[in-house]
Design a protein around this motif. Sequence first.
Motif, short mmCIF file in Angstrom:
data_model
loop_
_atom_site.label_atom_id
_atom_site.label_comp_id
_atom_site.label_asym_id
_atom_site.label_seq_id
_atom_site.Cartn_x
_atom_site.Cartn_y
_atom_site.Cartn_z
N PRO A 1 -7.37 -24.63 -4.78
CA PRO A 1 -8.57 -24.57 -4.39
C PRO A 1 -9.41 -23.44 -4.45
CG PRO A 1 -7.07 -24.45 -2.53
CD PRO A 1 -6.23 -24.79 -3.73
N SER A 2 -8.65 -22.50 -4.61
CA SER A 2 -9.80 -21.13 -4.95
C SER A 2 -10.09 -20.87 -6.18
CB SER A 2 -8.62 -19.95 -4.43
OG SER A 2 -7.50 -19.72 -5.20
N MET A 3 -9.76 -21.73 -7.17
CA MET A 3 -9.94 -21.32 -8.65
C MET A 3 -11.57 -21.21 -8.88
SD MET A 3 -8.70 -23.35 -12.17
CE MET A 3 -6.74 -22.90 -11.67
N GLY A 4 -11.72 -20.03 -9.43
CA GLY A 4 -13.25 -19.92 -10.07
C GLY A 4 -14.17 -19.74 -8.81
N ARG B 1 -12.47 -17.46 1.35
CA ARG B 1 -12.09 -17.19 2.94
C ARG B 1 -12.52 -18.50 3.63
NH1 ARG B 1 -13.72 -11.82 5.63
NH2 ARG B 1 -15.96 -12.76 5.33
N ASP B 2 -13.68 -18.88 3.67
CA ASP B 2 -14.24 -19.71 4.45
C ASP B 2 -13.23 -20.96 4.26
OD1 ASP B 2 -16.27 -20.72 6.12
OD2 ASP B 2 -16.95 -21.67 4.40
N ILE B 3 -13.01 -21.38 2.90
CA ILE B 3 -12.37 -22.75 2.86
C ILE B 3 -11.00 -22.71 3.65
CG2 ILE B 3 -11.19 -24.15 1.26
CD1 ILE B 3 -13.86 -23.82 -0.59
N PHE B 4 -10.57 -21.56 3.29
CA PHE B 4 -8.87 -21.47 3.95
C PHE B 4 -8.87 -21.23 5.49
CE2 PHE B 4 -7.27 -20.95 -0.30
CZ PHE B 4 -6.23 -21.65 0.00
N GLU B 5 -9.96 -20.55 5.86
CA GLU B 5 -10.21 -20.68 7.35
C GLU B 5 -10.46 -22.08 8.06
OE1 GLU B 5 -9.78 -18.33 9.66
OE2 GLU B 5 -9.62 -16.41 8.39
N LEU C 1 -9.34 -24.80 6.73
CA LEU C 1 -8.14 -25.56 6.48
C LEU C 1 -7.07 -25.16 7.85
CD1 LEU C 1 -7.80 -25.46 2.66
CD2 LEU C 1 -8.43 -27.44 4.01
N ARG C 2 -6.99 -23.91 7.98
CA ARG C 2 -6.14 -23.46 8.79
C ARG C 2 -6.61 -23.97 10.41
NH1 ARG C 2 -4.31 -17.40 9.66
NH2 ARG C 2 -6.60 -16.90 9.83
N ARG C 3 -7.94 -23.98 10.41
CA ARG C 3 -8.58 -24.42 11.75
C ARG C 3 -7.98 -25.93 11.94
NH1 ARG C 3 -14.77 -25.53 12.69
NH2 ARG C 3 -14.62 -26.78 14.56
N LEU C 4 -8.23 -26.76 10.76
CA LEU C 4 -7.93 -28.32 10.99
C LEU C 4 -6.24 -28.34 11.14
CD1 LEU C 4 -10.02 -29.58 7.92
CD2 LEU C 4 -10.12 -30.31 10.14
N ASN C 5 -5.54 -27.47 10.75
CA ASN C 5 -4.28 -27.50 11.06
C ASN C 5 -3.87 -27.16 12.28
OD1 ASN C 5 -1.70 -25.19 10.87
ND2 ASN C 5 -1.04 -27.26 9.77
N ALA D 1 -2.78 -17.69 -0.38
CA ALA D 1 -1.85 -18.68 0.03
C ALA D 1 -1.04 -18.15 1.17
CB ALA D 1 -1.16 -19.15 -0.90
N LEU D 2 -0.44 -16.91 0.86
CA LEU D 2 0.56 -16.45 1.87
C LEU D 2 -0.13 -15.80 3.04
CD1 LEU D 2 3.20 -14.66 -0.37
CD2 LEU D 2 3.41 -16.78 0.90
N GLN D 3 -1.35 -15.79 3.04
CA GLN D 3 -2.23 -15.31 4.23
C GLN D 3 -2.34 -16.42 5.31
OE1 GLN D 3 -3.64 -12.11 4.57
NE2 GLN D 3 -4.60 -12.76 6.24
N TYR D 4 -2.17 -17.66 4.54
CA TYR D 4 -2.76 -18.96 5.91
C TYR D 4 -1.10 -19.57 5.78
CZ TYR D 4 -7.39 -17.28 5.31
OH TYR D 4 -8.70 -16.44 5.27
#
Length: 259
Positions: A172-175, A182-186, A188-192, A209-212
């Motif tokens: 998901p982070s490609m390009g 960061r916004d997208i992964f934040e 995703l973690r919120r949904l999780n 990846a390892l951050q989240y």
Amino acid sequence: MAPALLRIEAIEVAYQRSIVALHRVSLDVGAGEIHALLGANGAGKSTTLKAVSNLLPAQRGQVTAGRIDFDGHDVGRMSTADLVRLGLVQVLEGRHCFRSLTLEENLLTGALGRSARRGEAAEDLARVYEIFPRLKAKRRVLAGLSSGGEQQMTAIGRALMSRPRLLVLDEPSMGLAPLVVRDIFEQLRRLNREQGLSILVAEQNSTVALQYADRATVLDAGIAVLGGNAQALRQRADIQSFYFGEGVAGNDPVAQALA
């Protein structure tokens, strides 16, 4: 550890019955867990995810050994559409959108796979706009004229419209710019954390990846060579220097943005 929602047991995958891409790969994703699948280009990440969603036949690939179970169902005996109805939904690499449709029209296509009623689709759409408010502001823009970040948010939002229990994400982070990543992964973690959404995410960028993630599995040449707690893996110098050939995290713009 939570019971496994997805279990991959010693699978082997071959393309055109001759090119072996995975060698006895095993991993599981617990209910309510974020599991990262790491590795360089060509390591077998996308092949693993396509096996999980039973998408390999479209590329003349097949699981030749082992087994994949999703919530007690044998994935190999189910169609991709049936898996979506069960709650296993994948976002493919490359931000696939219908370029001639608006962002909102793209999102609404995600409700078709589960035959959602109009009221349910409207409810889910409002939820996606709450997660990604940028999409609401751009909802009338054609997907082909939107930015890479907006297209990726749309692809994820479309998957969320299917009400997944397990969201499978390929690079998901490609390009994308670091702040967009960061916004997208934040989110995703919120949904999780808030909704218990289980996530299996393949990433070449191990720093992100390892951050989240809660746990991670590292692939190298189609073999699972390392796995365990994500926080512990972040401390290993060989994650960057050996498996990925990347510089130290201090030189990674995404890592700097996450700091």
